[in-house]
Design an enzyme around this catalytic site. Structure first.
Site, PDB file in Angstrom:
ATOM      1  N   ARG A 406      37.011  65.885  66.054  1.00  7.90           N
ATOM      2  CA  ARG A 406      36.669  67.037  65.201  1.00  7.90           C
ATOM      3  C   ARG A 406      37.928  67.679  64.646  1.00  7.90           C
ATOM      4  O   ARG A 406      37.977  68.047  63.470  1.00  7.90           O
ATOM      5  CB  ARG A 406      35.843  68.078  65.963  1.00  7.90           C
ATOM      6  CG  ARG A 406      35.317  69.192  65.039  1.00  7.90           C
ATOM      7  CD  ARG A 406      34.500  70.244  65.792  1.00  7.90           C
ATOM      8  NE  ARG A 406      33.756  71.101  64.880  1.00  7.90           N
ATOM      9  CZ  ARG A 406      34.237  72.214  64.318  1.00  7.90           C
ATOM     10  NH1 ARG A 406      35.468  72.609  64.582  1.00  7.90           N
ATOM     11  NH2 ARG A 406      33.491  72.932  63.494  1.00  7.90           N
ATOM     12  N   CYS A 407      38.965  67.805  65.476  1.00 12.65           N
ATOM     13  CA  CYS A 407      40.221  68.395  65.017  1.00 12.65           C
ATOM     14  C   CYS A 407      40.830  67.593  63.868  1.00 12.65           C
ATOM     15  O   CYS A 407      41.485  68.151  62.990  1.00 12.65           O
ATOM     16  CB  CYS A 407      41.237  68.450  66.161  1.00 12.65           C
ATOM     17  SG  CYS A 407      40.837  69.590  67.495  1.00 12.65           S
ATOM     18  N   MET A 408      40.626  66.277  63.880  1.00  8.88           N
ATOM     19  CA  MET A 408      41.263  65.397  62.896  1.00  8.88           C
ATOM     20  C   MET A 408      40.479  65.274  61.600  1.00  8.88           C
ATOM     21  O   MET A 408      40.820  64.437  60.757  1.00  8.88           O
ATOM     22  CB  MET A 408      41.441  63.990  63.489  1.00  8.88           C
ATOM     23  CG  MET A 408      42.434  63.900  64.621  1.00  8.88           C
ATOM     24  SD  MET A 408      42.883  62.200  64.982  1.00  8.88           S
ATOM     25  CE  MET A 408      41.299  61.486  65.429  1.00  8.88           C
TER      26      MET A 408
END
Length: 417
Positions: A406-408
Site C-alpha cells: 500500500r505504501c508503494m
C-alpha cells in the site's frame, strides 16, 4: 473521470495506479546518512528494482494501468513553456544548498540535462560534490559547497530522495481530487514537489481540485488517509499527521470546496506515536467489503473523533467516540459486522517481526484480492485460510525501506463497488 482521478474506496477494482521505480537515489544512501534520510538499511538496488518490476507486472496482470511518478512529472514539465525552469528553481530552493556560486553551478549542470525524464530522475537521485566541475581558482565556490546544509560531513551536495518509491505519502487521491500534503520531515517534504507540478501542469490531471496544499500550516501524509466510501474518510492523528491538518481538511472538503467534494464525514483515529504506528495504514488496511488486516496493538478502546458538516456556514461538528476499532468501522461502513485479521495471526513474536515488514500494509486490487509481501509468511498463511486471494510480491530488498504494497502505490482510479 475526465481528469483521470476517481477513488471512492480502498477496495473497488483498481484501474490506474501511480508507482515510482527505485533508482539511483538508493545508490546515494550511505550508513552515515541513513538516519537523516529516514532509512534503517541500504537496499540492494538491482534486486529492489527487480522486485518492484514484478510488483508492477502483477498489477498489470490484473488489468491495472501502471503510471510512473517520474514519467508524469516529465510530461508535466514538458507540457507548459517555463514549467521546467519553475520546477528547477523551486527544487533548488528546497535542496538545502547554500551560496550563489554553488547554486549557479548546480543549475548549470541540471540545465545541461536535455532529456526531461533523465532530469527528473536526477532530481530524485541527488547530487554528489564530485559531480560538479569547480572552475579553477574558485575558492568561493568551494566554500559555498562546503557551506551546504551537510557542512562537509558527507559527499552529498544535495540529498537524494530514497523514500520516493513510497508514492502513498506525498499526496493522496480522494474522490476526484487530491490532498497535496505537507510532510512531517524536511527529507520527505521535497517529494511533494512532483505532485505539485503534476496537478498544476499535466494535461490529464491539472484540473483536479486540491483538498489540501503543501504550503499549509500543518503536517499530513497519505499513509494516514483511507477512503472508506464516497462520503467517508478515515484519517490517522499520528506521528506524521497533525490534528490541525484534519481540521483544515474538513473545512476545505465540507465548505471551501464543498461543491466539488463528496466527503461529508471524517473519522479521525488517534493512534500511538511510534515507529510501528507511523501511519494509519501500518495499523489497519481494508482487504474486502467487511475484512481488515490489523496490527494487534490497536485492539482495545480507541479515541476516535467523528467530524461532520454542520448546518451553519463553516461549521464542523465533532463527536468524540471511545470504542473498539471493530465497532467504529462497523458504524462508518454501515455494516452489521467486520472481521479484523491480526498481523502474525496473534503470535506476539510473529506479529512484531512481520509488522516491522509491513504485514498489515496491503494493497487491495479488488474485493478479497490483495498484494502482500512474500516475507510475511505467518500473516499470509492466516489470510489464505480466511479465503483471501493473495498476489505475492517478492520483498527481500523493497521491505528495507519500511513500507509495504500500500505504501508503494497511489491509486488514481478505482471502479465503484
Amino acid at each position: 473521470m475526465a481528469n483521470g482521478l476517481y477513488v471512492h474506496s480502498e477496495i473497488g477494482p483498481l484501474k490506474k495506479v501511480l508507482l515510482h521505480r527505485p533508482g539511483e537515489e538508493l545508490l546515494n544512501l550511505t550508513p552515515d546518512d541513513l538516519e537523516r534520510l529516514l532509512f534503517d538499511d541500504i537496499p540492494f538496488l538491482e534486486v529492489a528494482q527487480a522486485e518492484h518490476d514484478r510488483f508492477a507486472e502483477i498489477l498489470r496482470e490484473q488489468g491495472v494501468e501502471v503510471l510512473y511518478l517520474e514519467k508524469l512529472t516529465a510530461e508535466a514539465l514538458d507540457a507548459v513553456p517555463g514549467a521546467r525552469e519553475e520546477f528547477t528553481n523551486q527544487w533548488l530552493d528546497e535542496s538545502g544548498l547554500k551560496g550563489k556560486a554553488a547554486r549557479a553551478a548546480v543549475k548549470e549542470y541540471m540545465d545541461s540535462i536535455k532529456d526531461t525524464k533523465t532530469f527528473v530522475d536526477k532530481t530524485i537521485a541527488g547530487l554528489r560534490k564530485e559531480e560538479i566541475d569547480l572552475p579553477a581558482n574558485s575558492s568561493s565556490l568551494l566554500a559555498d559547497l562546503v557551506g551546504s546544509d551537510q557542512d562537509g560531513e558527507t559527499d552529498l551536495l544535495i540529498d537524494p530522495m530514497p523514500n520516493t518509491y513510497f508514492t502513498r505519502d506525498p499526496f493522496a487521491v480522494v474522490g476526484k481530487g487530491v490532498n497535496l500534503n505537507r510532510m512531517f520531515s524536511v527529507t520527505r517534504n521535497r517529494e511533494t514537489l512532483y505532485g505539485k507540478f503534476i496537478f498544476k501542469y499535466h494535461p490529464d490531471y491539472k484540473d483536479a481540485p486540491l483538498w489540501y496544499r503543501r504550503d499549509s500550516a500543518y503536517h499530513t501524509e497519505g499513509g494516514d488517509v483511507l477512503n472508506l466510501n464516497a462520503h467517508t474518510l478515515a484519517i490517522g492523528i499520528s506521528q506524521r499527521t497533525q490534528a490541525g491538518a484534519i481540521d483544515q481538511l474538513a473545512q476545505n472538503m465540507f465548505w471551501e470546496k464543498g461543491d466539488q467534494c463528496e466527503i461529508d464525514t471524517i473519522y479521525a483515529f488517534n493512534i500511538p506515536v511510534s515507529r510501528a504506528f507511523m501511519h494509519l495504514d501500518t495499523v489497519f488496511t481494508q482487504i474486502d467489503v467487511d475484512k481488515f488486516t490489523i496490527h494487534p496493538g490497536i485492539m482495545g478502546t480507541l479515541q476516535v473523533f467523528k467530524l461532520t458538516k454542520g448546518a451553519q456556514q463553516g461549521e464542523v461538528k465533532i463527536e468524540e467516540m471511545n470504542d473498539t476499532l471493530e465497532h467504529v468501522l462497523e458504524k462508518a461502513l454501515g455494516l452489521d459486522q467486520v472481521k479484523l485479521i491480526k498481523c502474525g495471526g496473534g503470535d506476539p513474536v510473529a506479529a512484531a517481526r512481520e509488522q516491522w515488514n509491513d504485514g498489515s500494509n496491503t494493497l487491495c486490487v479488488a474485493p478479497g484480492k490483495i498484494c502482500v509481501y512474500q516475507r510475511n509468511s505467518v500473516t499470509n498463511d492466516v489470510l489464505y485460510k480466511e479465503g483471501l486471494d493473495l498476489l505475492v510480491v517478492p520483498s527481500a530488498e523493497l521491505s528495507r525501506g519500511r513500507g509495504g504494497p500500500r505504501c508503494m502505490s497511489m491509486p488514481f482510479a478505482r471502479e465503484d463497488l
